[in-house]
Scaffold this motif. Structure first.
Motif, PDB file in Angstrom:
ATOM      1  N   SER A 357     -70.259  -4.601 -51.863  1.00 12.11           N
ATOM      2  CA  SER A 357     -69.761  -3.642 -52.822  1.00 12.11           C
ATOM      3  C   SER A 357     -68.396  -4.010 -53.485  1.00 12.11           C
ATOM      4  O   SER A 357     -67.661  -4.602 -52.698  1.00 12.11           O
ATOM      5  N   LEU A 358     -67.762  -3.275 -54.395  1.00 15.97           N
ATOM      6  CA  LEU A 358     -66.510  -3.246 -54.760  1.00 15.97           C
ATOM      7  C   LEU A 358     -65.387  -2.135 -54.371  1.00 15.97           C
ATOM      8  O   LEU A 358     -64.458  -2.093 -54.781  1.00 15.97           O
ATOM      9  N   ASP A 359     -65.859  -1.494 -53.499  1.00 16.51           N
ATOM     10  CA  ASP A 359     -65.365  -0.337 -52.983  1.00 16.51           C
ATOM     11  C   ASP A 359     -63.856  -0.550 -52.433  1.00 16.51           C
ATOM     12  O   ASP A 359     -62.912   0.233 -52.805  1.00 16.51           O
ATOM     13  N   ALA A 360     -63.687  -1.661 -51.511  1.00 17.10           N
ATOM     14  CA  ALA A 360     -62.476  -2.162 -50.994  1.00 17.10           C
ATOM     15  C   ALA A 360     -61.547  -2.447 -52.165  1.00 17.10           C
ATOM     16  O   ALA A 360     -60.290  -2.241 -52.074  1.00 17.10           O
ATOM     17  N   LEU A 361     -61.972  -2.683 -53.435  1.00 23.73           N
ATOM     18  CA  LEU A 361     -61.206  -3.334 -54.483  1.00 23.73           C
ATOM     19  C   LEU A 361     -60.463  -2.018 -54.928  1.00 23.73           C
ATOM     20  O   LEU A 361     -59.006  -2.218 -55.283  1.00 23.73           O
ATOM     21  N   PHE A 425     -70.059   0.191 -56.608  1.00 24.02           N
ATOM     22  CA  PHE A 425     -69.376   0.940 -55.967  1.00 24.02           C
ATOM     23  C   PHE A 425     -69.595   2.424 -56.195  1.00 24.02           C
ATOM     24  O   PHE A 425     -70.339   2.803 -57.057  1.00 24.02           O
ATOM     25  N   TYR A 426     -68.903   3.215 -55.566  1.00 22.33           N
ATOM     26  CA  TYR A 426     -68.896   4.582 -55.530  1.00 22.33           C
ATOM     27  C   TYR A 426     -68.430   5.115 -56.884  1.00 22.33           C
ATOM     28  O   TYR A 426     -67.710   4.883 -57.261  1.00 22.33           O
ATOM     29  N   ILE A 427     -69.212   6.042 -57.490  1.00 17.06           N
ATOM     30  CA  ILE A 427     -68.835   6.634 -58.408  1.00 17.06           C
ATOM     31  C   ILE A 427     -69.531   8.032 -58.699  1.00 17.06           C
ATOM     32  O   ILE A 427     -70.667   8.334 -58.468  1.00 17.06           O
ATOM     33  N   GLY A 439     -66.148   3.348 -46.148  1.00 13.85           N
ATOM     34  CA  GLY A 439     -67.834   2.997 -46.652  1.00 13.85           C
ATOM     35  C   GLY A 439     -67.907   2.237 -47.858  1.00 13.85           C
ATOM     36  O   GLY A 439     -66.881   1.949 -48.534  1.00 13.85           O
ATOM     37  N   SER A 440     -69.049   1.661 -47.933  1.00  7.78           N
ATOM     38  CA  SER A 440     -69.495   0.907 -49.127  1.00  7.78           C
ATOM     39  C   SER A 440     -70.625   1.599 -49.622  1.00  7.78           C
ATOM     40  O   SER A 440     -71.474   2.289 -49.124  1.00  7.78           O
TER      41      SER A 440
END
Length: 581
Positions: A357-361, A425-427, A439-440
């Protein structure tokens, strides 16, 4: 047929010209006050009209824009509380176009919907771009045309065959220019070249950066091909950087910013019909009013909120509503501001294993800065695409119980009922919602494409600077809540495909239950908007006693006003609305 896809064409970012010739910020700068055409609104529609009309050098055009031209990308890294703009109009990563980050800024109208009875009485902001390009400058940069049946249905509703898809699609070649994606990957099998223009105004492309979940999405369309078929083509822009950029350096086009239109003025009568040729505007509340005149026509392109508000302020609308506010009735038309319809979304989120996922971005400023630096230097990387690489349009099963009591509201038998938007990612756009810090996540957002609920835009007061009352009336019909419930069930089936077995951990949110009442409660608590409002100045047949404009988009009962924006669409298209507009 332009129909249900999973692969999607997304727009590539186009740099805004470094100088604009006839761009004014104050009325005193205007060299004159009379033009052939006065266009109200430099948004998605108004800029197209300005560009087309200005192709004739003998035609003079004034575009009035209430917003600004500024370094509106200053908000781009607000996620990380950077104090300086890192992105201006010549450097705008597609990934950065997000309406939510405009709240409480000068670049947004900062509208709010009225408490929604179908959403547990909730109210929330309704973003609209107040800037050159309008909402096309701040949206998610998805460009589609919709189903061919959308246009055939409009032709049927209006009695005008000119709206048939076979006629409308001829304009794609003038409008669109397909270009290679930013990463230069082989696009064979990812779109159908024959469906697209190659010499038009607006550059469009496939996603310019792949994501690790892309293969899982495609694999799911193979495994569950009956319910989620793969479609390689659906038919992607910022109008201020294309149409307006093409027109602005022509000597016959003038654009005035900070020009808030307060009303259209009746200037006479032609064959018993009120004639409108003048536009009144002001820079801010309390500022002197300025009047400009259109020799030929006023083109109202202020959008599905602004257009009905201006009509009502001008005395065009329901008699009782206008008289209650002390506004003289010039043209009685109770349809003005009614028939509002919008796409509703529910953010179905899943917890997934770390790594793809792109969450860390979004959480790590250093990672985001590295991605931004890559895009600034090479125009490649994760920011070279919009927020998503995949979306699809789907129908409810024909055997659905709802169709035993309600006729199918889709524009045709092949048009869609709902949309699936896949985000890596989380949206969750629900106002006030705070994303988890760890989390991802995978977002499988479902959106209602053929709603039957209808709302309205009405005046709160006769003050032209006061926001109108915006009531989309979401999820207030049996079909709408049934359809949304079924989209959540479909999303769970999508997530249960073999391709996700080693990735998805569990649903994140209250939608694990399959009980109708539980799903309804989840939907009404979480649903919000895709910002695709249409219909408040709807088309209807010539001579019809309902509707606001004739099929040629001229205002009924008035002379000198034409409306060109999403407000004229009688129902939401099977698309994000930028392309159809």
């Amino acid at each position: 047929m332009v129909v249900p896809p999973v692969a999607v064409l997304l727009v590539s970012c186009i740099c805004f010209p470094s100088s604009l010739a006839a761009l004014y910020t104050e009325p005193r700068q205007l060299p004159r006050h009379t033009y052939d055409y006065v266009i109200v609104g430099a948004g998605n529609a108004g800029n197209v009209i300005a560009s087309r009309l200005s192709e004739d050098p003998r035609t003079s055009i004034l575009v009035l824009e209430a917003g600004v031209r500024a370094s509106w990308r200053a908000w781009f890294l607000s996620w990380y509380q950077h104090s300086r703009p890192i992105c201006d109009q010549t450097a705008c990563p597609p990934f950065g176009n997000e309406t939510e980050h405009l709240l409480d800024t000068p670049y947004d109208w900062n509208y709010t919907v009225t408490p929604q009875k179908g959403l547990n009485g909730r109210t929330f902001p309704y973003n609209r771009g107040k800037i050159l390009g309008g909402s096309s400058s701040v949206n998610y940069m998805v460009h589609q045309y919709g189903s061919s049946e959308d246009y055939d249905k409009i032709a049927e509703i209006t009695g005008d065959a000119g709206w048939n898809w076979d006629n409308v699609k001829r304009n794609i070649g003038k409008h669109e220019k397909i270009v290679p994606p930013a990463d230069g990957h082989d696009t064979t099998g990812q779109y159908i070249p024959a469906n697209h223009g190659t010499n038009g105004m607006l550059s469009v492309s496939l996603p310019g950066s792949s994501q690790l979940i892309d293969s899982r999405v495609i694999a799911t369309t193979r495994e569950l091909s009956e319910e989620f078929p793969f479609n390689e083509d659906m038919g992607a822009g910022i109008s201020a950087t294309t149409y307006l950029a093409a027109a602005i350096n022509r000597p016959n086009v003038h654009v005035l910013l900070n020009a808030h239109v307060t009303k259209l003025l009746r200037t006479g009568t032609i064959q018993g019909v009120p004639s409108f040729r003048s536009v009144e505007f002001a820079g801010k509340p309390g500022a002197p009013s300025i009047i400009v005149t259109a020799r030929r026509e006023i083109v109202l392109s202020a959008g599905s909120i602004g257009t009905p508000q201006i009509l009502l302020l001008s005395g065009i609308g329901a008699r009782d509503e206008l008289e209650a506010l002390g506004i003289p009735v010039v043209v009685e038309n109770p349809s003005v501001g009614k028939n509002l319809s919008d796409h509703v979304l529910v953010p179905n989120i899943f917890r997934v294993k770390d790594g793809e996922s792109l969450d860390a971005l979004f959480r790590d400023p250093a990672l985001f800065k590295a991605a931004l630096d890559e895009w600034m230097e090479t125009k490649r990387g994760v920011l070279a695409s919009s927020m998503l690489n995949h979306m699809g349009y789907f129908r409810l099963p024909s055997t659905s119980s709802i169709f035993s009591t309600i006729s199918d509201p889709a524009s045709g038998p092949k048009a869609s009922h709902w949309e699936l938007i896949v985000t890596n990612f989380y949206i969750n756009p629900k106002p006030g919602h705070i994303p988890p810090e760890t989390g991802s996540y995978l977002g499988l957002v479902s959106a209602l494409i053929s709603p039957t609920s209808r709302g309205s835009v009405t005046l709160a007061s006769a003050d032209p600077f006061a926001h109108p009352l915006i009531d989309p009336n979401y999820l207030t019909t049996p079909f709408d809540i049934f359809a949304m419930r079924e989209t959540v069930r479909a999303v769970k089936r999508f997530a249960a495909a073999e391709a996700w077995k080693d990735y998805i951990i569990a649903p994140f949110g209250n939608f694990s239950s399959d009980v109708d009442a539980d799903l309804d409660a989840y939907i009404r608590d979480q649903a919000s908007t895709v910002y695709h409002m249409v219909g408040t100045a709807s088309m209807s047949p010539r001579g019809a006693e309902w509707g606001v404009v004739d099929p040629d988009l001229k205002v009924k009962g008035a002379e000198g006003i034409r409306i060109v924006d999403a407000s004229v669409l009688p129902f939401p298209p099977n698309a994000h609305t930028q392309g159809p507009v």
